[in-house]
Design an enzyme around this catalytic site. Structure first.
Site, PDB file in Angstrom:
ATOM      1  N   ASP A 247       0.873  -1.167   0.000  1.00  0.00           N
ATOM      2  CA  ASP A 247       0.000   0.000   0.000  1.00  0.00           C
ATOM      3  C   ASP A 247       0.911   1.218   0.000  1.00  0.00           C
ATOM      4  O   ASP A 247       2.111   1.129   0.250  1.00  0.00           O
ATOM      5  CB  ASP A 247      -0.926  -0.021   1.215  1.00  0.00           C
ATOM      6  CG  ASP A 247      -2.200   0.777   0.981  1.00  0.00           C
ATOM      7  OD1 ASP A 247      -2.208   1.655   0.092  1.00  0.00           O
ATOM      8  OD2 ASP A 247      -3.197   0.533   1.684  1.00  0.00           O
ATOM      9  N   TRP A 248       0.359   2.375  -0.281  1.00  0.00           N
ATOM     10  CA  TRP A 248       1.165   3.563  -0.506  1.00  0.00           C
ATOM     11  C   TRP A 248       1.854   3.996   0.792  1.00  0.00           C
ATOM     12  O   TRP A 248       1.197   4.339   1.768  1.00  0.00           O
ATOM     13  CB  TRP A 248       0.294   4.660  -1.101  1.00  0.00           C
ATOM     14  CG  TRP A 248       0.236   4.637  -2.604  1.00  0.00           C
ATOM     15  CD1 TRP A 248       0.407   5.720  -3.430  1.00  0.00           C
ATOM     16  CD2 TRP A 248       0.046   3.504  -3.483  1.00  0.00           C
ATOM     17  NE1 TRP A 248       0.333   5.318  -4.748  1.00  0.00           N
ATOM     18  CE2 TRP A 248       0.110   3.975  -4.809  1.00  0.00           C
ATOM     19  CE3 TRP A 248      -0.161   2.139  -3.268  1.00  0.00           C
ATOM     20  CZ2 TRP A 248      -0.020   3.135  -5.920  1.00  0.00           C
ATOM     21  CZ3 TRP A 248      -0.296   1.288  -4.360  1.00  0.00           C
ATOM     22  CH2 TRP A 248      -0.226   1.788  -5.662  1.00  0.00           C
TER      23      TRP A 248
END
Length: 273
Positions: A247-248
Site C-alpha cells: 500500500d502507498w
C-alpha cells in the site's frame, strides 16, 4: 544473475528471456513507482496514482495503476465531471448478484482503459471485523467471507478480460482506519485461514494479477514485511504467482525476501538500485 530457461514451458521461457535481457536499472524500475508527490492529489500529467517505468525496447509497457473505491479515482481538478460514480463495493455486494458484479466490472474496466489505466487497485476483500471501520464500504465481502469468495471471481473476470489487471487488497486483516499504520490485528491460524483469507484465496484461484499488502500489522509484524503472510501463506500455500505491491508508503524496508515485490509509490528509497 541470469536464470536458466525451462524449454518445456513457452510462457516461462519467454518471461525469462525478457528478464535476462533487462539491465539492472530496468529491473529495479519495475520494482518501484515513480513521479508521485506525497500529500497531493494533483499528480504530474500522464501519471497515475501509481506508475512504473516501461521498457519500450523489450515491448514492456508502463504500469498505470489507479484506485477504484467508487470507480476511477478523481486525482486532478480537471477530472471533475469526467468520471462515473459507481456504487461502492459493499453496495455491490449487498445485491448478492454475481452477474451484476461482472457487468459492473466490465463497464468500469472500459472506463479505466479509456482513461489510460491498465491496473485497477481493487477489489477490496477484507471481511469486516470492526463495525466503524473507515473503509468497510470498499470491501466486497461485507461481514461474510463466503459472500466475498463467491463474488470476487466475477469482479476479476470482468476487469481482466477487458485488459485491466486486478489488485486484491488490503491483505490482510485490514480492519480499521484509526491508528491504521500502528495497530496489530491478532488472529489465530484457524480464524485467518477459515475467515479472513477466504476471499483472498478465491481471488488467487480466479487469477488476480496482483495483491496489495496493508498498512496494519498482523500478529505483531507489519503486513508488508510479514514473511508468513506474504511468502508462506500467499505465495506458497495459496500458490499465488502474481506480484505483491505495498500500500502507498506501507513499505518498512527492502523486504524482497519476505515476499514484497514492489514498493509503492516508490518515494522512500527502499527499492532504489
Amino acid at each position: 544473475a541470469k536464470q536458466e530457461v525451462r524449454m518445456d514451458d513457452p510462457v516461462e521461457n519467454k518471461l525469462w528471456e525478457l528478464v535476462n535481457a533487462m539491465n539492472s536499472s530496468e529491473k529495479f524500475g519495475m520494482m518501484k513507482g515513480i513521479s508521485f508527490r506525497q500529500g497531493s492529489l494533483n499528480f504530474s500529467d500522464g501519471y497515475y496514482v501509481g506508475t512504473t517505468i516501461g521498457i519500450p525496447r523489450l515491448g514492456i509497457p508502463a504500469l498505470k495503476l489507479q484506485d477504484n473505491g467508487n470507480g476511477f479515482r478523481t486525482t486532478d481538478i480537471r477530472m471533475v465531471g469526467q468520471v462515473t460514480a459507481w456504487s461502492c463495493s459493499l453496495g455491490l455486494a449487498s445485491t448478492w448478484n454475481t452477474d451484476l458484479v461482472e457487468k459492473f466490472a466490465q463497464a468500469a474496466a472500459t472506463e479505466f482503459k479509456a482513461k489510460g489505466a491498465n491496473v485497477v487497485l481493487g477489489p477490496g476483500l477484507n471481511v469486516h471485523r470492526v463495525a466503524l471501520g473507515g473503509r468497510n464500504a470498499e470491501y466486497l465481502s461485507g461481514e461474510e467471507p463466503v459472500l466475498g469468495a463467491k463474488l470476487v471471481p466475477f469482479w476479476v473476470r470482468g476487469f481482466q478480460n477487458a485488459g485491466v489487471l486486478v489488485t486484491a487488497k488490503h491483505y490482510a486483516l485490514n480492519n480499521q482506519e484509526s491508528n491504521r499504520t500502528t495497530y496489530s490485528a491478532i488472529a489465530s491460524e484457524r480464524a485467518a485461514q477459515e475467515i479472513y483469507f477466504s476471499p483472498f484465496r478465491a481471488a488467487v484461484s480466479a487469477g488476480a494479477a496482483a495483491f496489495m499488502c496493508s498498512y496494519n500489522l498482523v500478529n505483531g509484524t507489519h503486513s508488508c514485511a510479514n514473511e508468513a503472510l506474504l511468502q508462506r501463506y500467499l505465495k506458497e500455500n495459496m500458490n499465488f504467482s502474481g506480484w505483491i505491491m505495498s500500500d502507498w508508503s506501507a513499505t518498512h524496508g527492502t523486504n524482497v525476501s519476505q515476499g514484497l515485490d514492489q514498493d509503492m509509490p516508490g518515494i522512500d528509497g527502499y527499492y532504489d538500485p
